[in-house]
Motif scaffolding. Structure first.
Motif, PDB file in Angstrom:
ATOM      1  N   UNK A 161      23.128  80.877  59.025  1.00 54.94           N
ATOM      2  CA  UNK A 161      22.000  81.856  59.151  1.00 54.94           C
ATOM      3  C   UNK A 161      22.078  82.611  60.677  1.00 54.94           C
ATOM      4  N   UNK A 162      22.799  82.084  61.532  1.00 47.49           N
ATOM      5  CA  UNK A 162      23.185  82.727  62.763  1.00 47.49           C
ATOM      6  C   UNK A 162      24.571  82.808  62.933  1.00 47.49           C
ATOM      7  N   UNK A 163      25.117  83.361  64.038  1.00 45.10           N
ATOM      8  CA  UNK A 163      26.617  83.778  64.243  1.00 45.10           C
ATOM      9  C   UNK A 163      26.967  82.398  64.731  1.00 45.10           C
ATOM     10  N   UNK A 164      26.547  81.750  65.286  1.00 41.91           N
ATOM     11  CA  UNK A 164      27.140  80.259  65.840  1.00 41.91           C
ATOM     12  C   UNK A 164      27.150  79.242  64.783  1.00 41.91           C
ATOM     13  N   UNK A 165      26.368  79.471  63.627  1.00 39.42           N
ATOM     14  CA  UNK A 165      26.294  78.488  62.678  1.00 39.42           C
ATOM     15  C   UNK A 165      27.216  78.473  61.306  1.00 39.42           C
ATOM     16  N   UNK A 166      27.756  77.383  60.889  1.00 35.52           N
ATOM     17  CA  UNK A 166      28.338  77.295  59.852  1.00 35.52           C
ATOM     18  C   UNK A 166      27.723  76.512  58.669  1.00 35.52           C
ATOM     19  N   UNK A 167      27.970  76.928  57.439  1.00 38.13           N
ATOM     20  CA  UNK A 167      27.314  76.357  56.193  1.00 38.13           C
ATOM     21  C   UNK A 167      28.511  75.526  55.560  1.00 38.13           C
ATOM     22  N   UNK A 168      28.376  74.362  55.296  1.00 39.42           N
ATOM     23  CA  UNK A 168      29.521  73.638  54.591  1.00 39.42           C
ATOM     24  C   UNK A 168      28.847  73.005  53.406  1.00 39.42           C
ATOM     25  N   UNK A 169      29.479  73.372  52.241  1.00 36.83           N
ATOM     26  CA  UNK A 169      29.069  72.806  50.948  1.00 36.83           C
ATOM     27  C   UNK A 169      30.341  71.954  50.373  1.00 36.83           C
ATOM     28  N   UNK A 170      29.890  70.903  50.349  1.00 44.88           N
ATOM     29  CA  UNK A 170      31.125  69.741  50.009  1.00 44.88           C
ATOM     30  C   UNK A 170      30.929  68.771  48.948  1.00 44.88           C
ATOM     31  N   UNK A 171      31.676  68.498  48.299  1.00 44.98           N
ATOM     32  CA  UNK A 171      31.754  67.344  47.235  1.00 44.98           C
ATOM     33  C   UNK A 171      32.727  66.221  47.616  1.00 44.98           C
ATOM     34  N   UNK A 172      32.158  65.091  47.790  1.00 40.85           N
ATOM     35  CA  UNK A 172      33.226  63.767  48.422  1.00 40.85           C
ATOM     36  C   UNK A 172      32.960  62.786  47.248  1.00 40.85           C
ATOM     37  N   UNK A 173      34.098  62.395  46.743  1.00 43.32           N
ATOM     38  CA  UNK A 173      34.177  61.204  45.931  1.00 43.32           C
ATOM     39  C   UNK A 173      34.647  59.994  46.791  1.00 43.32           C
ATOM     40  N   UNK A 174      33.618  59.027  46.862  1.00 40.51           N
ATOM     41  CA  UNK A 174      34.172  57.722  47.481  1.00 40.51           C
ATOM     42  C   UNK A 174      34.282  56.450  46.475  1.00 40.51           C
ATOM     43  N   UNK A 175      35.430  55.907  46.312  1.00 43.40           N
ATOM     44  CA  UNK A 175      35.567  54.884  45.252  1.00 43.40           C
ATOM     45  C   UNK A 175      35.059  53.660  45.794  1.00 43.40           C
ATOM     46  N   UNK A 176      34.494  52.588  44.735  1.00 40.42           N
ATOM     47  CA  UNK A 176      34.176  51.384  44.979  1.00 40.42           C
ATOM     48  C   UNK A 176      35.350  50.547  44.555  1.00 40.42           C
ATOM     49  N   UNK A 177      36.095  50.013  45.343  1.00 44.01           N
ATOM     50  CA  UNK A 177      37.197  49.298  44.977  1.00 44.01           C
ATOM     51  C   UNK A 177      37.116  47.681  44.906  1.00 44.01           C
ATOM     52  N   UNK A 178      37.468  47.287  43.748  1.00 39.50           N
ATOM     53  CA  UNK A 178      37.289  45.825  43.215  1.00 39.50           C
ATOM     54  C   UNK A 178      38.562  45.158  43.625  1.00 39.50           C
ATOM     55  N   UNK A 179      38.932  44.400  44.956  1.00 36.80           N
ATOM     56  CA  UNK A 179      40.319  44.178  45.057  1.00 36.80           C
ATOM     57  C   UNK A 179      40.687  42.848  44.529  1.00 36.80           C
ATOM     58  N   UNK A 180      39.574  42.171  43.756  1.00 36.01           N
ATOM     59  CA  UNK A 180      39.978  41.068  43.051  1.00 36.01           C
ATOM     60  C   UNK A 180      40.619  41.232  41.799  1.00 36.01           C
ATOM     61  N   UNK A 181      40.213  42.524  41.286  1.00 37.37           N
ATOM     62  CA  UNK A 181      40.713  42.969  40.128  1.00 37.37           C
ATOM     63  C   UNK A 181      42.054  43.157  39.695  1.00 37.37           C
ATOM     64  N   UNK A 182      42.823  42.952  38.688  1.00 37.50           N
ATOM     65  CA  UNK A 182      44.024  43.191  38.438  1.00 37.50           C
ATOM     66  C   UNK A 182      44.317  44.522  37.773  1.00 37.50           C
ATOM     67  N   UNK A 183      44.976  45.166  38.335  1.00 35.92           N
ATOM     68  CA  UNK A 183      45.233  46.534  37.746  1.00 35.92           C
ATOM     69  C   UNK A 183      46.051  46.450  36.551  1.00 35.92           C
ATOM     70  N   UNK A 184      45.673  47.377  35.429  1.00 36.15           N
ATOM     71  CA  UNK A 184      46.152  47.213  34.190  1.00 36.15           C
ATOM     72  C   UNK A 184      47.714  48.020  34.231  1.00 36.15           C
ATOM     73  N   UNK A 185      48.886  47.464  34.058  1.00 36.10           N
ATOM     74  CA  UNK A 185      50.065  48.372  34.399  1.00 36.10           C
ATOM     75  C   UNK A 185      50.484  48.853  32.715  1.00 36.10           C
ATOM     76  N   UNK A 186      50.519  50.206  32.800  1.00 33.34           N
ATOM     77  CA  UNK A 186      51.100  50.912  31.559  1.00 33.34           C
ATOM     78  C   UNK A 186      52.377  50.783  31.488  1.00 33.34           C
ATOM     79  N   UNK A 187      52.889  50.214  30.333  1.00 33.63           N
ATOM     80  CA  UNK A 187      54.300  49.625  29.946  1.00 33.63           C
ATOM     81  C   UNK A 187      55.134  50.729  29.742  1.00 33.63           C
ATOM     82  N   UNK A 188      54.430  51.982  29.241  1.00 30.50           N
ATOM     83  CA  UNK A 188      54.964  53.198  28.780  1.00 30.50           C
ATOM     84  C   UNK A 188      55.620  53.856  30.173  1.00 30.50           C
ATOM     85  N   UNK A 189      55.124  53.621  31.123  1.00 42.40           N
ATOM     86  CA  UNK A 189      55.295  54.343  32.505  1.00 42.40           C
ATOM     87  C   UNK A 189      56.637  53.881  33.110  1.00 42.40           C
ATOM     88  N   UNK A 190      56.868  52.311  32.615  1.00 39.73           N
ATOM     89  CA  UNK A 190      57.855  51.640  33.255  1.00 39.73           C
ATOM     90  C   UNK A 190      59.117  52.114  32.534  1.00 39.73           C
TER      91      UNK A 190
END
Length: 190
Positions: A161-190
């Motif tokens: 609204x003024x010359x010194x001001x800045x308007x920031x419109x941002x969308x941030x995604x923060x993951x909730x990580x479960x370190x105890x989970x075993x990730x599923x490996x896709x056999x087709x990628x190997x």
């Protein structure tokens, strides 16, 4: 029957018994030798399998050393944010610490990710901030420090609204990580 014949019959019975028991013992010894031979072969096969498995483990450790070192470096950051409330408090503390008072809008929603057990939830926060240019940019950097695993999905910078001001419109995604989970490996990628 005279005593010589009786002695001969008894001697023949004794010899027959000794031969019979000797043959039984011989069969038992042969069975034990075969069993020992089979056990030795099984042990040799198991040892070969163990050596192959040990080689595979060593190879896998060598191939994944960089990935494990990378994960080890990021574990403290993943442990820092484990709930939606911790993500919200990171935003609140950052706004308060940087002295940003003009928050035009703020909306957070939790998106479950059923296909990914390693990151079961993502907290998506959309925020519109308007304040002094330096404050807004420092706040944006502070969010990166507080939530290093987060990613910016949309970011729009415009004049305030003024010359010194800045308007920031941002969308941030923060993951909730479960370190105890075993990730599923896709056999087709190997």
């Amino acid at each position: 029957m005279n005593p010589k014949q009786l002695a001969c019959v008894i001697l023949m019975i004794c010899i027959g018994m000794i031969t019979y028991f000797g043959q039984i013992m011989h069969n038992k010894v042969n069975t034990m030798k075969e069993s020992a031979k089979k056990a030795t072969e099984d042990a040799r096969t198991a040892e070969d399998g163990r050596q192959v498995s040990e080689i595979l483990v060593t190879k896998t450790k060598a191939e994944t050393e960089d990935l494990r070192r990378f994960l080890k470096a990021w574990i403290p950051y993943a442990d820092r944010v484990q709930t939606e409330q911790e993500v919200e408090s990171a935003f609140e503390l950052s706004l308060r610490d940087r002295g940003i008072t003009l928050v035009r809008s703020r909306k957070s929603e939790v998106k479950p990710r059923r296909e990914d057990k390693f990151m079961p939830k993502v907290v998506q926060t959309s925020i519109v901030v308007e304040d002094d240019y330096a404050k807004v940019m420092n706040w944006f950097g502070d969010i990166e420090k507080r939530l290093p695993l987060a990613r910016v999905t949309t970011c729009t910078l415009s004049g305030g609204s003024t010359v010194r001001q800045l308007k920031l419109d941002v969308t941030i995604e923060a993951p909730i990580v479960d370190l105890s989970a075993t990730p599923v490996v896709d056999k087709a990628k190997k």
